[in-house]
Motif scaffolding. Structure first.
Motif, PDB file in Angstrom:
ATOM      1  N   ALA A   1       0.832  -1.214   0.000  1.00 18.99           N
ATOM      2  CA  ALA A   1       0.000   0.000   0.000  1.00 18.99           C
ATOM      3  C   ALA A   1       0.864   1.261   0.000  1.00 18.99           C
ATOM      4  N   LYS A   2       2.165   1.082  -0.300  1.00 14.99           N
ATOM      5  CA  LYS A   2       3.121   2.194  -0.414  1.00 14.99           C
ATOM      6  C   LYS A   2       3.353   2.911   0.911  1.00 14.99           C
ATOM      7  N   GLU A   3       3.264   2.174   2.006  1.00 11.56           N
ATOM      8  CA  GLU A   3       3.544   2.737   3.329  1.00 11.56           C
ATOM      9  C   GLU A   3       4.923   2.261   3.770  1.00 11.56           C
ATOM     10  N   HIS A   4       5.797   3.210   4.070  1.00 13.88           N
ATOM     11  CA  HIS A   4       7.166   2.865   4.449  1.00 13.88           C
ATOM     12  C   HIS A   4       7.526   3.556   5.760  1.00 13.88           C
ATOM     13  N   SER A   5       8.179   2.823   6.644  1.00 12.36           N
ATOM     14  CA  SER A   5       8.668   3.411   7.890  1.00 12.36           C
ATOM     15  C   SER A   5       9.767   2.525   8.446  1.00 12.36           C
ATOM     16  N   ALA A   6      10.642   3.108   9.244  1.00 16.43           N
ATOM     17  CA  ALA A   6      11.717   2.341   9.870  1.00 16.43           C
ATOM     18  C   ALA A   6      11.140   1.257  10.772  1.00 16.43           C
ATOM     19  N   GLU A   7      10.064   1.577  11.477  1.00 18.59           N
ATOM     20  CA  GLU A   7       9.451   0.613  12.392  1.00 18.59           C
ATOM     21  C   GLU A   7       8.889  -0.588  11.637  1.00 18.59           C
ATOM     22  N   LEU A   8       8.263  -0.330  10.485  1.00 21.68           N
ATOM     23  CA  LEU A   8       7.693  -1.409   9.686  1.00 21.68           C
ATOM     24  C   LEU A   8       8.793  -2.338   9.172  1.00 21.68           C
ATOM     25  N   TYR A   9       9.861  -1.762   8.639  1.00 18.44           N
ATOM     26  CA  TYR A   9      10.968  -2.578   8.131  1.00 18.44           C
ATOM     27  C   TYR A   9      11.672  -3.327   9.270  1.00 18.44           C
ATOM     28  N   PHE A  10      11.780  -2.679  10.411  1.00 16.62           N
ATOM     29  CA  PHE A  10      12.403  -3.313  11.576  1.00 16.62           C
ATOM     30  C   PHE A  10      11.610  -4.548  12.005  1.00 16.62           C
ATOM     31  N   ASN A  11      10.292  -4.398  12.070  1.00 14.18           N
ATOM     32  CA  ASN A  11       9.448  -5.532  12.463  1.00 14.18           C
ATOM     33  C   ASN A  11       9.486  -6.655  11.427  1.00 14.18           C
ATOM     34  N   LEU A  12       9.579  -6.274  10.140  1.00 15.29           N
ATOM     35  CA  LEU A  12       9.713  -7.282   9.093  1.00 15.29           C
ATOM     36  C   LEU A  12      11.034  -8.034   9.241  1.00 15.29           C
TER      37      LEU A  12
ATOM     38  N   LEU B   1      18.420   2.704   6.816  1.00  6.10           N
ATOM     39  CA  LEU B   1      18.463   3.827   5.878  1.00  6.10           C
ATOM     40  C   LEU B   1      17.515   4.939   6.318  1.00  6.10           C
ATOM     41  N   LEU B   2      16.369   4.554   6.889  1.00  2.00           N
ATOM     42  CA  LEU B   2      15.379   5.535   7.325  1.00  2.00           C
ATOM     43  C   LEU B   2      15.672   6.089   8.714  1.00  2.00           C
ATOM     44  N   ASP B   3      16.373   5.305   9.523  1.00  2.00           N
ATOM     45  CA  ASP B   3      16.705   5.744  10.893  1.00  2.00           C
ATOM     46  C   ASP B   3      18.115   5.263  11.244  1.00  2.00           C
ATOM     47  N   PRO B   4      19.148   5.960  10.728  1.00  2.00           N
ATOM     48  CA  PRO B   4      20.533   5.485  10.843  1.00  2.00           C
ATOM     49  C   PRO B   4      21.070   5.400  12.269  1.00  2.00           C
ATOM     50  N   ASN B   5      20.463   6.104  13.204  1.00  4.39           N
ATOM     51  CA  ASN B   5      21.013   6.165  14.564  1.00  4.39           C
ATOM     52  C   ASN B   5      20.299   5.242  15.548  1.00  4.39           C
TER      53      ASN B   5
ATOM     54  N   LYS C   1      19.722   2.291  17.716  1.00  2.00           N
ATOM     55  CA  LYS C   1      20.605   1.260  18.269  1.00  2.00           C
ATOM     56  C   LYS C   1      19.992  -0.142  18.165  1.00  2.00           C
ATOM     57  N   ASP C   2      18.670  -0.248  18.319  1.00  4.28           N
ATOM     58  CA  ASP C   2      18.018  -1.555  18.229  1.00  4.28           C
ATOM     59  C   ASP C   2      18.176  -2.141  16.827  1.00  4.28           C
ATOM     60  N   ILE C   3      18.006  -1.283  15.821  1.00  4.01           N
ATOM     61  CA  ILE C   3      18.175  -1.744  14.442  1.00  4.01           C
ATOM     62  C   ILE C   3      19.618  -2.186  14.213  1.00  4.01           C
ATOM     63  N   GLN C   4      20.558  -1.391  14.681  1.00  3.73           N
ATOM     64  CA  GLN C   4      21.978  -1.713  14.512  1.00  3.73           C
ATOM     65  C   GLN C   4      22.325  -3.047  15.178  1.00  3.73           C
ATOM     66  N   ASN C   5      21.830  -3.249  16.388  1.00  2.53           N
ATOM     67  CA  ASN C   5      22.136  -4.484  17.130  1.00  2.53           C
ATOM     68  C   ASN C   5      21.524  -5.712  16.456  1.00  2.53           C
ATOM     69  N   ASN C   6      20.258  -5.600  16.055  1.00  2.00           N
ATOM     70  CA  ASN C   6      19.594  -6.742  15.424  1.00  2.00           C
ATOM     71  C   ASN C   6      20.214  -7.065  14.063  1.00  2.00           C
ATOM     72  N   LEU C   7      20.627  -6.023  13.345  1.00  2.00           N
ATOM     73  CA  LEU C   7      21.312  -6.238  12.069  1.00  2.00           C
ATOM     74  C   LEU C   7      22.612  -7.017  12.290  1.00  2.00           C
ATOM     75  N   ALA C   8      23.334  -6.666  13.335  1.00  2.00           N
ATOM     76  CA  ALA C   8      24.593  -7.360  13.647  1.00  2.00           C
ATOM     77  C   ALA C   8      24.327  -8.845  13.939  1.00  2.00           C
ATOM     78  N   PHE C   9      23.244  -9.144  14.679  1.00  2.00           N
ATOM     79  CA  PHE C   9      22.891 -10.537  14.962  1.00  2.00           C
ATOM     80  C   PHE C   9      22.568 -11.289  13.667  1.00  2.00           C
ATOM     81  N   ALA C  10      21.804 -10.634  12.788  1.00  2.57           N
ATOM     82  CA  ALA C  10      21.430 -11.281  11.526  1.00  2.57           C
ATOM     83  C   ALA C  10      22.654 -11.513  10.647  1.00  2.57           C
TER      84      ALA C  10
END
Length: 252
Positions: free
Chosen positions: A49-60, A82-86, A88-97
């Motif tokens: 539906a063309k809805e984009h957000s850092a939270e949505l991508y994070f949950n995905l 890319l949408l929320d570079p700072n 920390k939760d995204i950075q940490n989970n990305l490192a785990f993945a």
């Protein structure tokens, strides 16, 4: 007539936002209940539906990580970043993945003057550099007017020096803004989605294989030819990979 059209557009937009919020809540509930595949389907319906957000991508990313979907989890975490570079939760989970990936690619660090320039350019984004440039010009004009209308020689000297410094800062910020924009356009990251991809010396299937990449590895796309992408790794290795084997991160 135009007012009625605008009103209808606003109404449809509000309905769309309400539906997406409802779908997001439903997806979160499915995730909390451990129904990760169903949660992914619901999250993706919001993307459709063309809805984009850092939270949505994070949950995905989180839902795919729970299912050990290496490439999708890294892909969505990277898009969230890319949408929320700072964040920390995204950075940490990305490192785990990223720990689930097979390929161990060394990072060749920039050194010397090149590193200094890159660090300086990346201090702010393009918009911030532009704002600094505009502020410098405005400050230059104000202080130059103060210099022009001042009768004290000492105040004139201070105003003149300050105005020149402001102008230099403005010019420097303009250069940095253009440089940052150039770097942003050059930056074209992608994630390998194929379980295993053979990277070739040339953009055709019969050319020599230079190395293989596996799902979840991040690459930089530097060139496109037909159904092939020329990629570069963080260790500066290059080669051609089928376009279908990767997904570009900056496509929203």
């Amino acid at each position: 007539m135009r007012a009625i059209t605008l009103l209808l557009i606003c109404c449809f937009s509000l309905v769309g936002f309400a539906q997406n919020d409802k779908a997001f809540s439903e997806a979160n509930t499915l995730y909390n209940d451990g129904k990760y595949a169903e949660a992914i389907d619901t999250y993706e319906s919001i993307l459709n539906a063309k809805e984009h957000s850092a939270e949505l991508y994070f949950n995905l990313g989180n839902a795919n990580y729970k299912l050990n979907n290496i490439a999708p989890s890294i892909y969505y975490y990277e898009k969230a970043l890319l949408l929320d570079p700072n964040d920390k939760d995204i950075q940490n989970n990305l490192a785990f993945a990223q720990n689930m990936t097979i390929d161990a690619v060394d990072v060749v660090p920039k050194v010397g003057f090149s590193r200094l320039i890159n660090n300086l350019v990346n201090t702010f984004n393009t918009d911030t550099w532009a704002i600094i440039a505009v502020g410098g010009v405005l400050l230059f004009v104000i202080i130059f007017l103060a210099y022009h209308f001042s009768y004290s020689s000492s105040k004139k000297r201070i105003a003149f020096v300050t105005s020149i410094v402001s102008l230099v800062v403005a010019c420097f910020s303009v250069v940095m803004a253009f440089q940052k924009e150039a770097l942003s356009k050059k930056d074209n990251p992608a994630i390998v989605f194929a379980q295993e991809s053979r990277v070739k010396t040339d953009p055709n299937a019969t050319s020599e294989e230079v190395f293989r990449l596996h799902e979840g590895t991040k690459v930089q796309v530097v060139e496109t030819y037909d159904d092939w992408k020329k990629i570069q790794l963080s260790d500066n290795s290059t080669g051609w990979i089928p376009s279908k084997d990767i997904k570009l991160l900056k496509n929203f």
